[in-house]
Design a protein around this motif. Structure first.
Motif, PDB file in Angstrom:
ATOM      1  N   ARG A  15     -12.167  13.701 -21.229  1.00 11.05           N
ATOM      2  CA  ARG A  15     -11.239  14.556 -21.981  1.00 11.05           C
ATOM      3  C   ARG A  15     -11.221  14.175 -23.453  1.00 11.05           C
ATOM      4  NH1 ARG A  15      -6.253  13.208 -23.561  1.00 11.05           N
ATOM      5  NH2 ARG A  15      -4.689  14.833 -23.980  1.00 11.05           N
ATOM      6  N   GLN A  16     -11.250  12.873 -23.711  1.00 11.71           N
ATOM      7  CA  GLN A  16     -11.204  12.410 -25.092  1.00 11.71           C
ATOM      8  C   GLN A  16     -12.503  12.719 -25.834  1.00 11.71           C
ATOM      9  OE1 GLN A  16     -10.577   8.199 -25.498  1.00 11.71           O
ATOM     10  NE2 GLN A  16      -9.600   8.407 -27.488  1.00 11.71           N
ATOM     11  N   PHE A  17     -13.624  12.602 -25.112  1.00 14.77           N
ATOM     12  CA  PHE A  17     -14.925  12.757 -25.759  1.00 14.77           C
ATOM     13  C   PHE A  17     -15.395  14.206 -25.794  1.00 14.77           C
ATOM     14  CE2 PHE A  17     -19.656  12.095 -25.818  1.00 14.77           C
ATOM     15  CZ  PHE A  17     -19.697  11.570 -27.101  1.00 14.77           C
ATOM     16  N   LEU A  18     -15.156  14.953 -24.689  1.00 16.21           N
ATOM     17  CA  LEU A  18     -15.658  16.325 -24.581  1.00 16.21           C
ATOM     18  C   LEU A  18     -14.596  17.388 -24.851  1.00 16.21           C
ATOM     19  CD1 LEU A  18     -17.843  15.923 -21.365  1.00 16.21           C
ATOM     20  CD2 LEU A  18     -18.630  15.952 -23.741  1.00 16.21           C
ATOM     21  N   GLY A  19     -13.332  16.978 -24.921  1.00 20.03           N
ATOM     22  CA  GLY A  19     -12.274  17.938 -25.190  1.00 20.03           C
ATOM     23  C   GLY A  19     -11.494  18.297 -23.938  1.00 20.03           C
ATOM     24  N   GLY A  44      -1.960  12.074 -25.665  1.00 14.95           N
ATOM     25  CA  GLY A  44      -2.762  12.747 -26.687  1.00 14.95           C
ATOM     26  C   GLY A  44      -4.181  12.224 -26.735  1.00 14.95           C
ATOM     27  N   ASP A  45      -4.698  12.031 -27.937  1.00 17.75           N
ATOM     28  CA  ASP A  45      -6.074  11.552 -28.112  1.00 17.75           C
ATOM     29  C   ASP A  45      -6.127  10.091 -28.538  1.00 17.75           C
ATOM     30  OD1 ASP A  45      -7.288  13.993 -27.451  1.00 17.75           O
ATOM     31  OD2 ASP A  45      -6.882  14.778 -29.447  1.00 17.75           O
ATOM     32  N   ASP A  46      -4.994   9.431 -28.505  1.00 16.51           N
ATOM     33  CA  ASP A  46      -4.949   8.028 -28.899  1.00 16.51           C
ATOM     34  C   ASP A  46      -5.546   7.172 -27.788  1.00 16.51           C
ATOM     35  OD1 ASP A  46      -3.602   5.243 -28.925  1.00 16.51           O
ATOM     36  OD2 ASP A  46      -3.127   6.045 -30.909  1.00 16.51           O
ATOM     37  N   ASP A  47      -6.657   6.499 -28.087  1.00 12.13           N
ATOM     38  CA  ASP A  47      -7.384   5.738 -27.072  1.00 12.13           C
ATOM     39  C   ASP A  47      -6.512   4.645 -26.458  1.00 12.13           C
ATOM     40  OD1 ASP A  47      -9.894   4.997 -25.702  1.00 12.13           O
ATOM     41  OD2 ASP A  47      -9.690   3.163 -26.866  1.00 12.13           O
ATOM     42  N   LYS A  48      -5.788   3.929 -27.275  1.00 13.25           N
ATOM     43  CA  LYS A  48      -4.945   2.846 -26.776  1.00 13.25           C
ATOM     44  C   LYS A  48      -3.831   3.389 -25.894  1.00 13.25           C
ATOM     45  CE  LYS A  48      -2.444  -1.280 -28.321  1.00 13.25           C
ATOM     46  NZ  LYS A  48      -2.006  -2.073 -29.500  1.00 13.25           N
ATOM     47  N   ALA A  49      -3.235   4.514 -26.322  1.00  9.85           N
ATOM     48  CA  ALA A  49      -2.150   5.118 -25.541  1.00  9.85           C
ATOM     49  C   ALA A  49      -2.666   5.633 -24.202  1.00  9.85           C
ATOM     50  CB  ALA A  49      -1.513   6.254 -26.328  1.00  9.85           C
ATOM     51  N   LEU A  50      -3.896   6.169 -24.190  1.00 12.79           N
ATOM     52  CA  LEU A  50      -4.496   6.659 -22.949  1.00 12.79           C
ATOM     53  C   LEU A  50      -4.714   5.512 -21.967  1.00 12.79           C
ATOM     54  CD1 LEU A  50      -7.128   9.264 -24.212  1.00 12.79           C
ATOM     55  CD2 LEU A  50      -5.239   9.714 -22.644  1.00 12.79           C
TER      56      LEU A  50
END
Length: 300
Positions: A209-213, A175-181
């Motif tokens: 992907r996290q920053f721009l979608g 997903g969008d979880d930084d730590k999980a990524l």
């Protein structure tokens, strides 16, 4: 569902009697090259059409495959085009055109992905789509899973061969979880699925992907990020941790290299070992490594 095709008939057809139902956008530079090629050596493959009754009583045709060839001849000033005429339903014509575009060697990544989605919307399952497009059923299922989540960036990376689809699914699940990524990419590295440039590419892709979608639409705007003292501290901590990890890895690599250098020095100090290497013509070393071995007591 399978399409049983009758034997096609080759005809010369007026271009103005052919209707393109699903026109595609084209790269102008590549299209110009196609036009030049056809202009120089002629049309190597006819288009495919299916006949339909026209409002004026004369027969018209619906284009099944070959939009680029059709438009190229139109630009070259031709009024007629060689065409294979097949009698199929609107549904089968749509599927035939879509399957050919997907199966082309030089298709555009998003064209393949949207084509698979359209085939599913037409009622085809993953197995049928795989048979029609020469893709593995499991691959089609995974593509559809990423498509359902709107993961265009990951899909394009997979289709271009930049990222294994298993890693794309792993990043999607984070997903969008930084730590999980970060953990997902790290696990992929440790398992051996990502190596070298692929690892760096996966990290950059996850960040974009996290920053721009998830979408790569050119109209996508950057997500607004509120810069606060706590967010700066988090960013600083992440960077410090990244640097520490890099230092630990470089230290391990250095220790291994020193061990290898010491082992080589001892082996090269053995005259019998050197004689074997000379017989097999394996006694040459890079200049820098040879100098290090000589300094450590070995001989060449």
């Amino acid at each position: 569902m399978t399409i049983a095709l009758p034997m096609p008939e080759l005809r010369m057809i007026p271009i103005d009697r052919i209707e393109v139902l699903n026109p595609r956008e084209r790269n102008q530079k590549k299209f110009d090259a196609i036009v030049d090629n056809i202009g120089n050596i002629g049309l190597k493959k006819p288009v495919t059409v299916t006949p339909r009754p026209g409002n004026d009583g004369a027969e018209r045709y619906m284009l099944v495959c070959g939009e680029g060839r059709l438009k190229a001849l139109l630009r070259l000033g031709e009024s007629r085009i060689p065409a294979l005429v097949v009698n199929v339903s609107d549904e089968d014509a749509f599927v035939m055109g879509l399957a050919e575009n997907i199966a082309r060697r030089r298709h555009q990544p998003l064209e393949l992905l949207r084509g698979i989605s359209l085939l599913r919307e037409k009622g085809y399952g993953a197995k049928e789509i795989g048979l029609k497009t020469n893709l593995h059923e499991a691959y089609v299922r995974q593509i559809l899973e990423l498509t359902d989540k709107g993961e265009e960036r990951l899909l394009v990376a997979v289709e271009r061969g930049k990222l294994p689809i298993s890693i794309a699914l792993l990043i999607m699940s984070a997903g969008d979880d930084d730590k999980a990524l970060q953990l997902a990419v790290q696990e992929a590295y440790e398992s051996g699925e990502l190596r070298g440039h692929q690892l760096m590419y996966a990290k950059r892709l996850a960040e974009r992907r996290q920053f721009l979608g998830r979408s790569i639409n050119k109209t996508t705007t950057r997500k607004k990020v509120d810069v606060t003292s706590s967010s700066l501290v988090r960013a600083y901590k992440r960077e410090v941790e990244r640097q520490r990890l890099m230092i630990r890895r470089s230290s391990v690599v250095q220790q291994r290299l020193l061990f290898v250098l010491g082992a080589l020095g001892k082996m090269y100090a053995d005259e019998n070992f050197l004689n074997i290497l000379r017989l097999e013509r394996l006694d040459s070393l890079p200049k820098y490594l040879g100098e290090r071995i000589l300094r450590s007591g070995g001989s060449l």
